[in-house]
Write a protein that holds these residues in place. Sequence first.
Motif, PDB file in Angstrom:
ATOM      1  N   VAL A   1     -38.455  51.808 -23.809  1.00  0.00           N
ATOM      2  CA  VAL A   1     -39.553  52.162 -23.401  1.00  0.00           C
ATOM      3  C   VAL A   1     -39.802  52.681 -21.872  1.00  0.00           C
ATOM      4  CG1 VAL A   1     -40.433  50.047 -24.711  1.00  0.00           C
ATOM      5  CG2 VAL A   1     -39.926  49.653 -22.396  1.00  0.00           C
ATOM      6  N   TYR A   2     -40.998  53.289 -21.996  1.00  0.00           N
ATOM      7  CA  TYR A   2     -41.244  53.940 -20.781  1.00  0.00           C
ATOM      8  C   TYR A   2     -42.513  53.592 -20.061  1.00  0.00           C
ATOM      9  CZ  TYR A   2     -37.882  57.046 -22.839  1.00  0.00           C
ATOM     10  OH  TYR A   2     -36.775  57.675 -23.194  1.00  0.00           O
ATOM     11  N   PHE A   3     -42.743  53.837 -18.785  1.00  0.00           N
ATOM     12  CA  PHE A   3     -43.944  53.075 -18.221  1.00  0.00           C
ATOM     13  C   PHE A   3     -44.987  53.767 -18.804  1.00  0.00           C
ATOM     14  CE2 PHE A   3     -43.587  57.023 -15.636  1.00  0.00           C
ATOM     15  CZ  PHE A   3     -44.773  57.384 -15.442  1.00  0.00           C
ATOM     16  N   ASP A   4     -46.085  52.956 -18.998  1.00  0.00           N
ATOM     17  CA  ASP A   4     -47.379  53.165 -19.775  1.00  0.00           C
ATOM     18  C   ASP A   4     -47.262  53.144 -21.386  1.00  0.00           C
ATOM     19  OD1 ASP A   4     -49.194  53.649 -17.440  1.00  0.00           O
ATOM     20  OD2 ASP A   4     -48.811  55.605 -17.492  1.00  0.00           O
TER      21      ASP A   4
ATOM     22  N   ASP B   1     -48.339  31.753 -24.028  1.00  0.00           N
ATOM     23  CA  ASP B   1     -47.452  33.014 -24.126  1.00  0.00           C
ATOM     24  C   ASP B   1     -47.303  33.641 -22.672  1.00  0.00           C
ATOM     25  OD1 ASP B   1     -45.312  34.959 -24.454  1.00  0.00           O
ATOM     26  OD2 ASP B   1     -46.261  35.792 -26.154  1.00  0.00           O
ATOM     27  N   ASN B   2     -46.328  33.476 -21.703  1.00  0.00           N
ATOM     28  CA  ASN B   2     -46.673  34.259 -20.444  1.00  0.00           C
ATOM     29  C   ASN B   2     -46.507  35.657 -20.627  1.00  0.00           C
ATOM     30  OD1 ASN B   2     -46.524  31.601 -19.174  1.00  0.00           O
ATOM     31  ND2 ASN B   2     -44.556  31.722 -18.681  1.00  0.00           N
ATOM     32  N   ILE B   3     -47.069  36.640 -19.880  1.00  0.00           N
ATOM     33  CA  ILE B   3     -47.063  37.965 -20.043  1.00  0.00           C
ATOM     34  C   ILE B   3     -45.593  38.345 -19.395  1.00  0.00           C
ATOM     35  CG2 ILE B   3     -48.110  40.021 -19.486  1.00  0.00           C
ATOM     36  CD1 ILE B   3     -49.741  38.579 -21.212  1.00  0.00           C
ATOM     37  N   PRO B   4     -44.761  39.086 -20.091  1.00  0.00           N
ATOM     38  CA  PRO B   4     -43.360  39.522 -19.572  1.00  0.00           C
ATOM     39  C   PRO B   4     -43.279  40.298 -18.288  1.00  0.00           C
ATOM     40  CG  PRO B   4     -43.667  39.806 -21.929  1.00  0.00           C
ATOM     41  CD  PRO B   4     -45.118  39.340 -21.422  1.00  0.00           C
ATOM     42  N   ALA B   5     -42.366  39.895 -17.702  1.00  0.00           N
ATOM     43  CA  ALA B   5     -41.929  40.908 -16.402  1.00  0.00           C
ATOM     44  C   ALA B   5     -42.163  42.214 -16.855  1.00  0.00           C
ATOM     45  CB  ALA B   5     -40.724  40.292 -15.579  1.00  0.00           C
ATOM     46  N   TRP B   6     -42.412  42.996 -15.772  1.00  0.00           N
ATOM     47  CA  TRP B   6     -42.479  44.316 -15.931  1.00  0.00           C
ATOM     48  C   TRP B   6     -43.690  45.117 -16.859  1.00  0.00           C
ATOM     49  CZ3 TRP B   6     -40.602  46.667 -11.836  1.00  0.00           C
ATOM     50  CH2 TRP B   6     -39.582  46.362 -11.354  1.00  0.00           C
ATOM     51  N   THR B   7     -44.632  43.961 -17.102  1.00  0.00           N
ATOM     52  CA  THR B   7     -45.837  44.536 -18.084  1.00  0.00           C
ATOM     53  C   THR B   7     -47.080  44.033 -17.706  1.00  0.00           C
ATOM     54  OG1 THR B   7     -45.826  42.632 -19.575  1.00  0.00           O
ATOM     55  CG2 THR B   7     -43.938  44.379 -19.975  1.00  0.00           C
TER      56      THR B   7
ATOM     57  N   VAL C   1     -46.198  48.849 -20.136  1.00  0.00           N
ATOM     58  CA  VAL C   1     -45.089  48.908 -19.436  1.00  0.00           C
ATOM     59  C   VAL C   1     -45.410  49.574 -18.171  1.00  0.00           C
ATOM     60  CG1 VAL C   1     -42.658  49.544 -18.846  1.00  0.00           C
ATOM     61  CG2 VAL C   1     -43.622  48.912 -21.475  1.00  0.00           C
ATOM     62  N   ASN C   2     -45.147  48.750 -17.076  1.00  0.00           N
ATOM     63  CA  ASN C   2     -45.419  48.991 -15.679  1.00  0.00           C
ATOM     64  C   ASN C   2     -44.613  50.347 -15.088  1.00  0.00           C
ATOM     65  OD1 ASN C   2     -47.142  46.779 -15.606  1.00  0.00           O
ATOM     66  ND2 ASN C   2     -45.721  45.661 -14.260  1.00  0.00           N
ATOM     67  N   ALA C   3     -45.324  50.872 -14.218  1.00  0.00           N
ATOM     68  CA  ALA C   3     -44.588  51.921 -13.584  1.00  0.00           C
ATOM     69  C   ALA C   3     -43.429  51.521 -12.631  1.00  0.00           C
ATOM     70  CB  ALA C   3     -45.606  52.793 -12.677  1.00  0.00           C
ATOM     71  N   GLY C   4     -42.542  52.189 -12.368  1.00  0.00           N
ATOM     72  CA  GLY C   4     -41.375  51.584 -11.615  1.00  0.00           C
ATOM     73  C   GLY C   4     -40.610  50.663 -12.166  1.00  0.00           C
ATOM     74  N   ILE C   5     -40.437  50.448 -13.506  1.00  0.00           N
ATOM     75  CA  ILE C   5     -39.576  49.730 -14.373  1.00  0.00           C
ATOM     76  C   ILE C   5     -38.167  50.308 -13.906  1.00  0.00           C
ATOM     77  CG2 ILE C   5     -40.017  50.896 -16.405  1.00  0.00           C
ATOM     78  CD1 ILE C   5     -39.604  48.012 -17.592  1.00  0.00           C
ATOM     79  N   PRO C   6     -37.200  49.474 -13.578  1.00  0.00           N
ATOM     80  CA  PRO C   6     -35.771  50.067 -13.321  1.00  0.00           C
ATOM     81  C   PRO C   6     -35.293  50.487 -14.502  1.00  0.00           C
ATOM     82  CG  PRO C   6     -36.146  48.167 -11.988  1.00  0.00           C
ATOM     83  CD  PRO C   6     -37.253  48.206 -13.098  1.00  0.00           C
ATOM     84  N   SER C   7     -34.544  51.520 -14.726  1.00  0.00           N
ATOM     85  CA  SER C   7     -33.882  51.988 -15.944  1.00  0.00           C
ATOM     86  C   SER C   7     -32.937  50.989 -16.359  1.00  0.00           C
ATOM     87  CB  SER C   7     -33.145  53.339 -15.619  1.00  0.00           C
ATOM     88  OG  SER C   7     -32.454  53.668 -16.649  1.00  0.00           O
ATOM     89  N   GLY C   8     -32.994  50.847 -17.725  1.00  0.00           N
ATOM     90  CA  GLY C   8     -32.104  49.719 -18.232  1.00  0.00           C
ATOM     91  C   GLY C   8     -32.597  48.230 -18.301  1.00  0.00           C
ATOM     92  N   THR C   9     -33.898  47.932 -17.854  1.00  0.00           N
ATOM     93  CA  THR C   9     -34.331  46.661 -17.603  1.00  0.00           C
ATOM     94  C   THR C   9     -34.679  46.389 -19.125  1.00  0.00           C
ATOM     95  OG1 THR C   9     -35.391  47.160 -15.575  1.00  0.00           O
ATOM     96  CG2 THR C   9     -36.335  45.448 -16.888  1.00  0.00           C
ATOM     97  N   ILE C  10     -34.332  45.073 -19.475  1.00  0.00           N
ATOM     98  CA  ILE C  10     -35.152  44.450 -20.923  1.00  0.00           C
ATOM     99  C   ILE C  10     -35.820  43.649 -20.662  1.00  0.00           C
ATOM    100  CG2 ILE C  10     -34.139  42.860 -22.559  1.00  0.00           C
ATOM    101  CD1 ILE C  10     -31.301  44.001 -22.144  1.00  0.00           C
ATOM    102  N   ILE C  11     -36.909  43.985 -21.419  1.00  0.00           N
ATOM    103  CA  ILE C  11     -38.323  43.113 -21.451  1.00  0.00           C
ATOM    104  C   ILE C  11     -38.007  41.990 -22.411  1.00  0.00           C
ATOM    105  CG2 ILE C  11     -40.617  43.100 -21.884  1.00  0.00           C
ATOM    106  CD1 ILE C  11     -40.856  46.082 -20.960  1.00  0.00           C
TER     107      ILE C  11
END
Length: 120
Positions: A6-9, A33-39, A106-116
């Motif tokens: 996935v990519y930001f936005d 349901d908690n909103i996942p990190a980086w979203t 998906v939020n901008a600035g999410i580090p490459s390889g992050t697993i949501i």
Amino acid sequence: MLEIRVYFDDVLRYTISLGNTGQDTATNTILSDNIPAWTTYVPNTLEVISGPNAGHKTDALSDDQAEYIPTGTPRVVFRLGNGASASAGGSVPFGLFTSMSFDVTVNAGIPSGTIITNSA
């Protein structure tokens, strides 16, 4: 486990299904349901897809069977089942199934390889 790049936005739709396969009726049935990190939650996307009280829901507290809570740990809450209201979960008897959904971006600035990850 399913992995998707996935990519930001990007918009992700979470669809959650549940059913009562036990012997007793579930009462005061509430799913949180908690909103996942980086979203970030996409406003006005709460929906009960199938089962009692099916239809789109607002984000506001206490006006229908679901809401988005942005304070503390951001989360969505669905009150489910027969007789669910704006303040109480309903009953889910044996054999009743229901599903609900909401969207996040998906939020901008999410580090490459992050697993949501997400778990209701």
